[in-house]
Write a protein that holds these residues in place. Structure first.
Motif, PDB file in Angstrom:
ATOM      1  N   UNK A 131       0.873  -1.163   0.000  1.00 40.19           N
ATOM      2  CA  UNK A 131       0.000   0.000   0.000  1.00 40.19           C
ATOM      3  C   UNK A 131       0.919   1.223   0.000  1.00 40.19           C
ATOM      4  N   UNK A 132       1.363   1.671  -1.172  1.00 37.10           N
ATOM      5  CA  UNK A 132       2.427   2.678  -1.248  1.00 37.10           C
ATOM      6  C   UNK A 132       2.010   4.093  -0.876  1.00 37.10           C
ATOM      7  N   UNK A 133       0.714   4.343  -0.700  1.00 37.85           N
ATOM      8  CA  UNK A 133       0.259   5.720  -0.498  1.00 37.85           C
ATOM      9  C   UNK A 133      -0.357   5.955   0.881  1.00 37.85           C
ATOM     10  N   UNK A 134      -1.505   5.351   1.153  1.00 41.37           N
ATOM     11  CA  UNK A 134      -2.299   5.754   2.302  1.00 41.37           C
ATOM     12  C   UNK A 134      -1.721   5.290   3.633  1.00 41.37           C
ATOM     13  N   UNK A 135      -1.179   4.092   3.689  1.00 36.21           N
ATOM     14  CA  UNK A 135      -0.688   3.564   4.964  1.00 36.21           C
ATOM     15  C   UNK A 135       0.434   4.412   5.545  1.00 36.21           C
TER      16      UNK A 135
END
Length: 426
Positions: free
Chosen positions: A13-17
């Motif tokens: 999950x490259x964005x939100x986490x």
């Protein structure tokens, strides 16, 4: 700023986490290190609402059927209880800032937004340094989703427009604002996000109407009437009525109707505690209606109501949604009060209010996401506080700072463990 710009290209999950992790770690540190409670809630109703809001989140955690998901959020959303508690801390802290700190952070917002727009421009001309496995047509920027990219670009466009329209701006500020506004519009177009256009219009209209009112009340009333008519045509277009249908209506609008009806069914069946915080997706197929199944098939699914109020009511109960609404009403009231109390800073607070209002408008048709929500809660704190040139005294006890640092570190480790656990399951 880190919530906006940080990405993890090598993660599942490259964005939100990564954004949620930074928000929670920072929120924990500042909450424990600096927050203090007023003795008289009548003088600070914001604190009372935020305390009750936080207390209700703890109750929802206690009654949840999956405490882990409720705490950290679902995969790909990362808007669990810890994130909202951190947003509470952000609003609380920002309400203590004086006008000079607020103006500094507004300039920082413009700078951070400039970086986001620059990266979006690189994506549009195929010079993105990262090789994303895209499933969308529009650019995604630092947000992983064209809708989020378009929404954030609209906020920066509003900030740029405020620099352009500000009466005492230097020529350099006006040129910078013009460039930012143009780049924001281009990024919205490249993202193919209708909600970005809507948010931009909402914010620009707010600032424009205020500026017209400053010159003539009659012209201001005319501007409000024209804006109201345009809003009516827009809403009608969403329902395939009127002259703006071809411009406004998309198939995704009917999908949102499905989500909203499903959320309403959840609220009817679970008005007190909802179906469980961040448990919308798990319960979706239990509460969806027959028309959407016949139209979209048995696999029709969503993990969010795509409306912040309905999401809160469906997953946290009607009381949670009422608290959130009460906070919004208080912000409206405080904005009007700011206009009366601080005439020399009216335009600044109108610019802040316009950005906050655009975020609220986006939240009526979309989902909460850390990188955008953090600015909404931060700017709301500006409106709810900051009535003097003196900052409220901050607690700088070293013991609290040590405890805050340890707590933030523990939460950081928990988030890393949570990410690994979710990726392992996936």
């Amino acid at each position: 700023g880190l919530c906006t710009l940080l990405i993890n290209p090598n993660g599942m999950d490259p964005f939100l986490s990564i954004k949620a992790s930074v928000l929670v770690i920072g929120g924990a540190y500042f909450a424990i290190s600096y927050l203090s409670i007023s003795k008289d809630f009548k003088k600070n109703p914001m604190q009372l609402i935020l305390i009750v809001f936080s207390f209700w989140l703890f109750i929802l955690f206690a009654v949840s059927d999956n405490k882990w998901i409720s705490l950290f959020g679902t995969q790909g959303r990362s808007m669990g209880i810890l994130v909202y508690l951190s947003l509470v801390a952000v609003m609380w802290i920002s309400s203590t800032f004086n006008i000079s700190k607020q103006q500094f952070l507004f300039r920082s917002f413009l700078g951070i937004g400039s970086l986001a727009l620059f990266y979006g421009t690189l994506q549009s001309i195929k010079l993105d340094p990262f090789n994303w496995d895209l499933v969308y047509q529009g650019i995604i920027g630092f947000f992983g989703n064209p809708n989020f990219m378009g929404a954030f670009a609209s906020l920066i466009g509003i900030a740029g427009f405020s620099q352009l329209l500000k009466s005492n701006s230097h020529i350099k500020s006006r040129v910078y604002g013009s460039i930012i506004l143009i780049l924001a519009i281009l990024n919205i177009v490249w993202s193919k996000a209708t909600q970005g256009i809507v948010s931009l219009i909402v914010g620009i209209s707010t600032i424009t109407i205020f500026s017209i009112f400053q010159k003539s009340k009659k012209l201001g009333l005319v501007a409000i009437a024209i804006s109201s008519l345009g809003l009516a045509f827009f809403v009608a277009g969403l329902f395939k009525i009127g002259p703006l249908v071809n411009l406004v209506y998309k198939k995704s609008v009917s999908y949102r109707g499905d989500f909203w009806r499903t959320a309403y069914s959840m609220i009817e069946a679970n008005p007190i505690f909802g179906v469980g915080f961040e448990r919308f997706g798990v319960n979706y197929r239990l509460y969806r209606d027959l028309p959407q199944v016949l139209r979209n098939g048995v696999d029709a699914y969503s993990d969010n109501a795509h409306n912040v109020f309905l999401q809160f009511a469906a997953t946290g109960g009607v009381f949670l949604a009422i608290l959130y609404l009460a906070l919004d009403v208080l912000i409206f009231y405080k904005y009007v009060k700011r206009l009366k109390e601080l005439p020399e800073n009216r335009f600044f607070y109108t610019s802040i209010f316009a950005i906050w209002l655009a975020i609220q408008a986006q939240g009526l048709i979309s989902v909460d996401t850390p990188a955008i929500a953090v600015w909404g809660w931060l700017f709301a704190g500006f409106i709810l506080g900051g009535s003097t040139n003196k900052s409220i005294v901050e607690n700088r006890l070293s013991v609290r700072k040590v405890v805050g640092s340890i707590s933030a570190l523990v939460l950081g480790i928990l988030f890393i463990f949570q990410l690994n656990a979710q990726n392992g399951m996936r």
